[in-house]
Structure formats: structure tokens, C-alpha cells
Write an enzyme that holds these catalytic residues in place. Sequence first.
Site, PDB file in Angstrom:
ATOM      1  CB  CYS A   1       1.815   1.631  12.750  1.00 53.57           C
ATOM      2  SG  CYS A   1       1.599   0.749  11.192  1.00 53.57           S
TER       3      CYS A   1
ATOM      4  CG  HIS B   1      -0.429   0.193   2.511  1.00 51.21           C
ATOM      5  ND1 HIS B   1       0.177  -0.814   3.206  1.00 51.21           N
ATOM      6  CD2 HIS B   1      -0.373   1.278   3.319  1.00 51.21           C
ATOM      7  CE1 HIS B   1       0.581  -0.368   4.387  1.00 51.21           C
ATOM      8  NE2 HIS B   1       0.267   0.906   4.475  1.00 51.21           N
TER       9      HIS B   1
END
Length: 401
Positions: free
Chosen positions: A337, A199
Site C-alpha cells: 500500500c 488476499h
Amino acid sequence: MPIYLDHNAGAPLRVEAVAAISHLMADGLGNPSSVHRSGQRSRRMLEAARAQVAAIVRAEPRQMVFTSGGTESNNLAIFGAATAASRRRKIISSEIEHSSILAPIAELERRGFDVVRIAPDSDGRIDSARVLAAIDIETALVTLGLANSEIGTIQDLAPLASACKESGALFHIDAAQAVGRIPVDGPGLGCDLMTFSGHKLGAPSGIGALYVRSPSPEGEASGARGEVASLFAPTIFGGPHENGMRAGTPNLLGAVAFGAAAQAAANAISTESERIGSLASTLLMRLRDAILGLRLNGPMVGRLPNTLNLTFPGVLGESMLIALDLEGVEVSMGSACAAGAVEPSHVLRAMRRSIADARSSLRISLGWSNTAAEIDAVAKIIPAVWGRVAAAEPLSEVTAR
């Protein structure tokens, strides 16, 4: 339409990836492990995608193991090396790695491994001499990022390969942010393991890869220490998939889209990198002219051309992010994240930035989808938003609460 400037978190789907997905959906999906016609057709598609992903780093298709993404690839590399390391109990990394490296090595430390974390300089560079000094016969793995996800600093990792080989340690590079943005030669860097993430290139999330160096003919014959075939162990079991290194039915849809995105990125890397770098430089120049005291975190040279990590004086980064989002400009405060974390960026703190500066910083990361018109608009929007936020909620008052 929002102006998306968070490519380091994940790039929008490339048109080539969308076309590959549509084609596969129209043809129907088979299990690549099945013997029947649909299964074998799917197997050919999977292997074609593997070749496309391998080509972007000049690797052989057989050296690529498909995973669910960069996080799994990093975990597979780290725990796979540690599992196979036998008596070796030392891991070398840095203080500014992605959480998918920091968390696994922290777990290994909890299990009794000796973890050495090298601190960066003020521009986020890791001194290779300090890494070399730490490598010894107890070292199981050296694991470092090629380009930092928050500040974009590109590390000089080539000098480490021979030292790792001589000591018998495995050398893992997290190249998730670098691949597709700068030329990357996996075999040329001399690493044993290298992480990729679909991605980041414009494929869907949920697909990644781990490059696993093929053992030399001499190593295969002698079983010499340091060969991946004898030192790297799988961590997921249940089938012979991915040459026995990662069990589970492959994500064919993701792999095919990853292959298409990788090929598109490879074909455009020279012109796209220059174009995006020019847009980022223009934006930085205009923001510096408009905002007194604006600071670039990271070096001017030796940085990913698409990445700007900026400290905005007198405001909280969270307030800026929200205000920009309301204006249709999408940026971030660092690694996606770690987006739920309330602590200031560990990368900026390791670079000896103050807590206040770290909390006042935003990451702007451009990519294939951005245009000159968008950058022109953003160069006007950001200073206006900064002015409003600074006037409404001065940082000195916020931090005093």
C-alpha cells in the site's frame, strides 16, 4: 515462471479458492438478500463462507462482518469506534502500523482527537507496559497490529484486553498478516474488533472481514459501557446487510473464495508454518554466508515464520528490486500500500534505522506456493545480483548526489 516472494503483499490464489470460484460461477450468482430460490441459495453459500472464515480464529460466524478488504476493515473499526465514543477523544496506536491504520487516526487527529503513537524498540516490538500506561478513561480505542507487515514482528497484545475493558475503551487488532500464518484465537485475545484480509490467505483481493465481539448477556441487559453493541457504529449506510454493520450487497464471489482459502489455510497451518519457516531460515543462513554485512531487521524469535526484512550493504533497495525482477525474483521494499512512496520505510525509521539502511532494505515474504527448489535458486540469484548492483552503483555514490 517468476519466483514469487511477496506473499505479505498478497498470496497467489489457492487451488481451493479457484475451485470455489469456478463452482459458484457455474451455478450462477443470486443476491443473498433476495427471497427467491437463487437468493436463498446464495445466502446459504454466504453463511457457509462466514463460518469458514470465523473458524480460522475460533470465532462465531455471527461475529464476522464481510468487507472489501483489510483497509476497509481497519477504517470501519477505527471510525466506527470513534463515532460511537461520545465524549472520549483519545486513540492509542503505534508508529509502525499499516497505512490503513495510520491514515484514519491521522484524520481523527485532524478532527481534534488526541492520538498517542507508541514507538517500537529496535526489533519492532511494542512495549505493552507503555500502552497500558497510556490507557485512561478518555481512551476511545486502542488499535494495534498483531504482526507487522514489513518486518514480521509478532506483538504481545493479550495483556491489553483487560485494561481496555476496565477503562471502557475498545480494543482493535489488525491481524491481516498473522491469520493463516500463525495460530490466532480472536476471542482468546480478548479484543473487541479484529481485521482480516482475504488476499493474504490466497483469496482474491477485494474481500476481507472484521470480527466484532458479541456483547456479554450482562452487557446486553445493562447497556454497560464497553459493550460493542452500544459503542461500535457503522460508517456505511444504505441497508441492513451484515447485521446492520456494513451496508451494501455482499461480494458473494469473494466471500466464498475467502471461506475456501481460510479453511485450506487452517487445515494446513501447523505443517505449512513449519515448512515455510524452515525455507525462510535456510534462505537467511545462505544469504548471510554469501553477503558480508547483511542485516536482518526484526527479531530472530517472535517473528512471522515467512518474513525476512533484510538490509543489503552498499546498494539501494530499489536497484536491487528492479535487478531481481529482471532475474524473475519478485520481492518488495515493504508494504504494498506504500509502494508508490519515495520515503524510506516508516517502520524501519521508527526502529531507529538510518535513512541509508532503510533505503537499502527489501522484504522477502514466503507462502504456500513456494518450494525448496525455488529457495535454492533464489539463494544463488540474490548474492549474484547484489554483487552486480554494488559494483555498478555503489550506495555511497548514489546518496552523495
